[in-house]
Design a protein around this motif. Structure first.
Motif, PDB file in Angstrom:
ATOM      1  N   PRO A 194      66.016  40.221  12.785  1.00  0.00           N
ATOM      2  CA  PRO A 194      66.900  39.346  13.566  1.00  0.00           C
ATOM      3  C   PRO A 194      68.088  40.034  14.250  1.00  0.00           C
ATOM      4  CG  PRO A 194      67.412  39.143  11.236  1.00  0.00           C
ATOM      5  CD  PRO A 194      66.220  40.066  11.330  1.00  0.00           C
ATOM      6  N   PHE A 195      68.639  41.134  13.684  1.00  0.00           N
ATOM      7  CA  PHE A 195      69.821  41.750  14.269  1.00  0.00           C
ATOM      8  C   PHE A 195      69.916  43.165  13.701  1.00  0.00           C
ATOM      9  CE2 PHE A 195      74.734  41.194  14.876  1.00  0.00           C
ATOM     10  CZ  PHE A 195      74.680  41.988  15.995  1.00  0.00           C
ATOM     11  N   LEU A 196      69.795  44.161  14.572  1.00  0.00           N
ATOM     12  CA  LEU A 196      69.752  45.543  14.114  1.00  0.00           C
ATOM     13  C   LEU A 196      71.128  46.163  13.916  1.00  0.00           C
ATOM     14  CD1 LEU A 196      66.829  46.982  16.296  1.00  0.00           C
ATOM     15  CD2 LEU A 196      66.732  46.091  13.957  1.00  0.00           C
ATOM     16  N   LYS A 197      72.104  45.723  14.677  1.00  0.00           N
ATOM     17  CA  LYS A 197      73.415  46.373  14.671  1.00  0.00           C
ATOM     18  C   LYS A 197      74.245  45.943  13.469  1.00  0.00           C
ATOM     19  CE  LYS A 197      77.626  46.832  17.441  1.00  0.00           C
ATOM     20  NZ  LYS A 197      78.309  46.449  18.710  1.00  0.00           N
ATOM     21  N   ARG A 198      74.880  46.918  12.828  1.00  0.00           N
ATOM     22  CA  ARG A 198      75.776  46.612  11.710  1.00  0.00           C
ATOM     23  C   ARG A 198      77.103  46.079  12.240  1.00  0.00           C
ATOM     24  NH1 ARG A 198      76.668  51.443   7.735  1.00  0.00           N
ATOM     25  NH2 ARG A 198      74.464  50.945   7.339  1.00  0.00           N
ATOM     26  N   THR A 199      77.472  44.905  11.779  1.00  0.00           N
ATOM     27  CA  THR A 199      78.747  44.297  12.120  1.00  0.00           C
ATOM     28  C   THR A 199      79.353  43.717  10.848  1.00  0.00           C
ATOM     29  OG1 THR A 199      77.719  42.152  12.605  1.00  0.00           O
ATOM     30  CG2 THR A 199      77.961  43.693  14.453  1.00  0.00           C
ATOM     31  N   GLU A 200      80.530  43.180  10.971  1.00  0.00           N
ATOM     32  CA  GLU A 200      81.197  42.619   9.786  1.00  0.00           C
ATOM     33  C   GLU A 200      80.373  41.509   9.154  1.00  0.00           C
ATOM     34  OE1 GLU A 200      85.466  40.506   8.645  1.00  0.00           O
ATOM     35  OE2 GLU A 200      85.298  41.734  10.453  1.00  0.00           O
ATOM     36  N   ASP A 201      79.738  40.681   9.995  1.00  0.00           N
ATOM     37  CA  ASP A 201      78.920  39.597   9.450  1.00  0.00           C
ATOM     38  C   ASP A 201      77.444  39.975   9.357  1.00  0.00           C
ATOM     39  OD1 ASP A 201      78.240  39.529  12.137  1.00  0.00           O
ATOM     40  OD2 ASP A 201      78.104  37.336  12.202  1.00  0.00           O
ATOM     41  N   ASN A 202      77.143  41.241   9.588  1.00  0.00           N
ATOM     42  CA  ASN A 202      75.771  41.727   9.474  1.00  0.00           C
ATOM     43  C   ASN A 202      75.777  43.111   8.801  1.00  0.00           C
ATOM     44  OD1 ASN A 202      72.891  41.497  10.032  1.00  0.00           O
ATOM     45  ND2 ASN A 202      73.180  43.065  11.594  1.00  0.00           N
ATOM     46  N   PRO A 203      76.255  43.168   7.556  1.00  0.00           N
ATOM     47  CA  PRO A 203      76.396  44.468   6.886  1.00  0.00           C
ATOM     48  C   PRO A 203      75.071  45.160   6.597  1.00  0.00           C
ATOM     49  CG  PRO A 203      76.788  42.658   5.345  1.00  0.00           C
ATOM     50  CD  PRO A 203      76.715  42.054   6.713  1.00  0.00           C
ATOM     51  N   GLU A 204      73.963  44.406   6.659  1.00  0.00           N
ATOM     52  CA  GLU A 204      72.646  45.009   6.422  1.00  0.00           C
ATOM     53  C   GLU A 204      72.150  45.802   7.623  1.00  0.00           C
ATOM     54  OE1 GLU A 204      73.239  41.757   6.432  1.00  0.00           O
ATOM     55  OE2 GLU A 204      72.839  40.900   4.446  1.00  0.00           O
ATOM     56  N   GLY A 205      72.832  45.674   8.758  1.00  0.00           N
ATOM     57  CA  GLY A 205      72.384  46.318   9.979  1.00  0.00           C
ATOM     58  C   GLY A 205      72.594  47.819   9.984  1.00  0.00           C
ATOM     59  N   LEU A 206      72.246  48.428  11.111  1.00  0.00           N
ATOM     60  CA  LEU A 206      72.305  49.883  11.261  1.00  0.00           C
ATOM     61  C   LEU A 206      73.546  50.277  12.060  1.00  0.00           C
ATOM     62  CD1 LEU A 206      68.538  50.330  12.213  1.00  0.00           C
ATOM     63  CD2 LEU A 206      69.582  50.563   9.936  1.00  0.00           C
ATOM     64  N   PRO A 207      74.136  51.435  11.764  1.00  0.00           N
ATOM     65  CA  PRO A 207      75.381  51.827  12.436  1.00  0.00           C
ATOM     66  C   PRO A 207      75.174  52.176  13.906  1.00  0.00           C
ATOM     67  CG  PRO A 207      74.596  53.596  11.024  1.00  0.00           C
ATOM     68  CD  PRO A 207      73.726  52.401  10.738  1.00  0.00           C
ATOM     69  N   GLU A 208      76.188  51.869  14.696  1.00  0.00           N
ATOM     70  CA  GLU A 208      76.164  52.175  16.131  1.00  0.00           C
ATOM     71  C   GLU A 208      75.956  53.663  16.382  1.00  0.00           C
ATOM     72  OE1 GLU A 208      76.709  51.073  20.270  1.00  0.00           O
ATOM     73  OE2 GLU A 208      76.818  49.734  18.547  1.00  0.00           O
ATOM     74  N   THR A 233      63.955  38.116   8.581  1.00  0.00           N
ATOM     75  CA  THR A 233      63.400  37.114   9.493  1.00  0.00           C
ATOM     76  C   THR A 233      62.751  35.983   8.705  1.00  0.00           C
ATOM     77  OG1 THR A 233      63.011  38.804  11.184  1.00  0.00           O
ATOM     78  CG2 THR A 233      61.765  36.754  11.386  1.00  0.00           C
ATOM     79  N   ARG A 234      62.089  36.329   7.627  1.00  0.00           N
ATOM     80  CA  ARG A 234      61.461  35.314   6.779  1.00  0.00           C
ATOM     81  C   ARG A 234      62.479  34.286   6.292  1.00  0.00           C
ATOM     82  NH1 ARG A 234      58.637  36.465   0.885  1.00  0.00           N
ATOM     83  NH2 ARG A 234      57.474  34.501   0.739  1.00  0.00           N
ATOM     84  N   LYS A 235      63.669  34.746   5.937  1.00  0.00           N
ATOM     85  CA  LYS A 235      64.697  33.824   5.430  1.00  0.00           C
ATOM     86  C   LYS A 235      65.210  32.897   6.533  1.00  0.00           C
ATOM     87  CE  LYS A 235      66.261  37.010   1.823  1.00  0.00           C
ATOM     88  NZ  LYS A 235      67.407  37.840   1.333  1.00  0.00           N
ATOM     89  N   LEU A 236      65.171  33.372   7.777  1.00  0.00           N
ATOM     90  CA  LEU A 236      65.659  32.561   8.891  1.00  0.00           C
ATOM     91  C   LEU A 236      64.621  31.560   9.387  1.00  0.00           C
ATOM     92  CD1 LEU A 236      67.499  35.400  10.813  1.00  0.00           C
ATOM     93  CD2 LEU A 236      68.577  33.431   9.709  1.00  0.00           C
ATOM     94  N   ILE A 237      63.342  31.828   9.094  1.00  0.00           N
ATOM     95  CA  ILE A 237      62.269  30.882   9.444  1.00  0.00           C
ATOM     96  C   ILE A 237      61.545  30.540   8.141  1.00  0.00           C
ATOM     97  CG2 ILE A 237      60.381  30.372  11.039  1.00  0.00           C
ATOM     98  CD1 ILE A 237      61.082  32.819  12.636  1.00  0.00           C
ATOM     99  N   PRO A 238      62.145  29.703   7.307  1.00  0.00           N
ATOM    100  CA  PRO A 238      61.589  29.483   5.961  1.00  0.00           C
ATOM    101  C   PRO A 238      60.212  28.850   5.942  1.00  0.00           C
ATOM    102  CG  PRO A 238      63.406  27.965   6.419  1.00  0.00           C
ATOM    103  CD  PRO A 238      63.407  28.977   7.514  1.00  0.00           C
ATOM    104  N   HIS A 239      59.820  28.186   7.024  1.00  0.00           N
ATOM    105  CA  HIS A 239      58.492  27.559   7.051  1.00  0.00           C
ATOM    106  C   HIS A 239      57.394  28.537   7.474  1.00  0.00           C
ATOM    107  CE1 HIS A 239      59.723  27.201  11.332  1.00  0.00           C
ATOM    108  NE2 HIS A 239      58.432  27.264  11.591  1.00  0.00           N
ATOM    109  N   ALA A 240      57.773  29.771   7.804  1.00  0.00           N
ATOM    110  CA  ALA A 240      56.803  30.726   8.340  1.00  0.00           C
ATOM    111  C   ALA A 240      55.804  31.177   7.279  1.00  0.00           C
ATOM    112  CB  ALA A 240      57.520  31.937   8.917  1.00  0.00           C
ATOM    113  N   VAL A 241      54.593  31.487   7.727  1.00  0.00           N
ATOM    114  CA  VAL A 241      53.617  32.216   6.919  1.00  0.00           C
ATOM    115  C   VAL A 241      54.044  33.680   6.934  1.00  0.00           C
ATOM    116  CG1 VAL A 241      51.192  32.860   6.657  1.00  0.00           C
ATOM    117  CG2 VAL A 241      51.799  30.588   7.541  1.00  0.00           C
ATOM    118  N   TYR A 242      54.125  34.289   5.775  1.00  0.00           N
ATOM    119  CA  TYR A 242      54.657  35.644   5.681  1.00  0.00           C
ATOM    120  C   TYR A 242      53.644  36.587   5.039  1.00  0.00           C
ATOM    121  CZ  TYR A 242      57.887  39.445   4.514  1.00  0.00           C
ATOM    122  OH  TYR A 242      58.504  40.649   4.399  1.00  0.00           O
ATOM    123  N   ARG A 243      53.443  37.745   5.675  1.00  0.00           N
ATOM    124  CA  ARG A 243      52.519  38.746   5.171  1.00  0.00           C
ATOM    125  C   ARG A 243      53.195  40.120   5.177  1.00  0.00           C
ATOM    126  NH1 ARG A 243      50.276  34.782   4.000  1.00  0.00           N
ATOM    127  NH2 ARG A 243      48.237  33.978   4.688  1.00  0.00           N
TER     128      ARG A 243
END
Length: 281
Positions: free
Chosen positions: A124-138, A235-245
């Motif tokens: 969902p979001f690659l860039k690391r920001t304050e509200d996205n600490p799981e992202g990757l550094p600029e 992404t799975r957490k953001l679309i909880p109804h999705a089929v996930y593999r």
């Protein structure tokens, strides 16, 4: 090879095969319609219509100096869908194409789309920001682009084996690896860099939260290009109804190395229609 023209005058190449319910394939960054050579014959044999777009700056499409932001790229996808008057669509998107599919759905609505499949997608979001600490550094982005500008062929060649996770026993010939690198190098260098940069900076979390159509998420555990903890599992957490593999031995190039399994999973998902299949992590 048919072309159509979008509002800024750019001519885009597409391919259109078969009849039946349409599957619209949205290609990976730096790749074009030819990447789907292991999917198109399968879905044609199962009675689907296969539509494939070369995004601007890629494949046989024009190479304009602008329009590589995600909104414009999703608008290009919408223009193709409207040009062919497609309905009951299954969107199948790989890598950066996943962001274009997600933005298409939020920007143009779900009326024409019945379901969507995100394959090794860089959402969902690659860039690391304050509200996205799981992202990757600029800094990582800038270092990658510097390497890319210095020696683009080497950049792709150095990552080719990891792309297919050949270290896990995936049988990919040197000729096939070389062919896929050649396809990547066919993209306009400027376009490739701009799409890479815009995909890194774009936040697709609001788009994914709006997805209500049945969704399929497929990701390789060994993906070195789109780390699964940063992309697929979030992404799975953001679309909880999705089929996930999850494919334990797959890298980013799962459309090649795991084509048989992937095609079967997409077909089962399409046939289930309502996305009621059980998750199998």
């Amino acid at each position: 090879m048919p072309f159509f023209q979008v509002s800024d005058g750019t001519r885009l190449s597409y391919e259109d095969y078969g009849a039946g319910a349409p599957v619209v394939f949205v290609s990976s960054w730096a790749l074009h319609a030819d990447m789907w050579e292991y999917q198109v014959p399968f879905f044609l044999e199962h009675g689907f219509r296969c539509v494939l777009l070369d995004r601007r700056g890629h494949g046989r499409s024009d190479r304009p100096s602008s329009g590589y932001d995600v909104n414009t790229r999703s608008d290009d996808l919408a223009a193709l869908i409207e040009h062919l008057n497609l309905w009951d669509i299954t969107l199948v998107a790989h890598s950066a194409g996943g962001g274009e599919a997600a933005r298409y759905l939020s920007r143009h609505g779900e009326e024409r789309v019945s379901r969507v499949a995100f394959l090794a997608s860089t959402v969902p979001f690659l860039k690391r920001t304050e509200d996205n600490p799981e992202g990757l550094p600029e800094a990582g982005l800038e270092a990658t682009l510097a390497q890319f500008r210095k020696d683009r062929p080497k950049w792709f060649a150095d990552r080719a084996q990891g792309y297919f996770a050949t270290h896990l026993g995936n049988d990919v010939s040197p000729a096939l690896v070389e062919n896929e690198v050649r396809r990547c190098l066919s993209a306009a260098p400027f376009a490739a860099a701009e799409v890479f940069r815009s995909t890194f900076h774009e936040d697709f979390r609001p788009d994914l939260r709006q997805v209500t159509v049945p969704a399929l998420i497929v990701h390789g555990v060994a993906d070195q290009s789109a780390l699964i903890d940063v992309t697929g599992r979030r992404t799975r957490k953001l679309i909880p109804h999705a089929v996930y593999r999850e494919y334990p031995t797959a890298g980013h190039g799962l459309y090649v190395t795991h084509a048989e399994q992937l095609n079967a999973d997409i077909l089962a998902f399409v046939n289930s229609y309502d996305g009621s299949d059980v998750d199998e992590s």
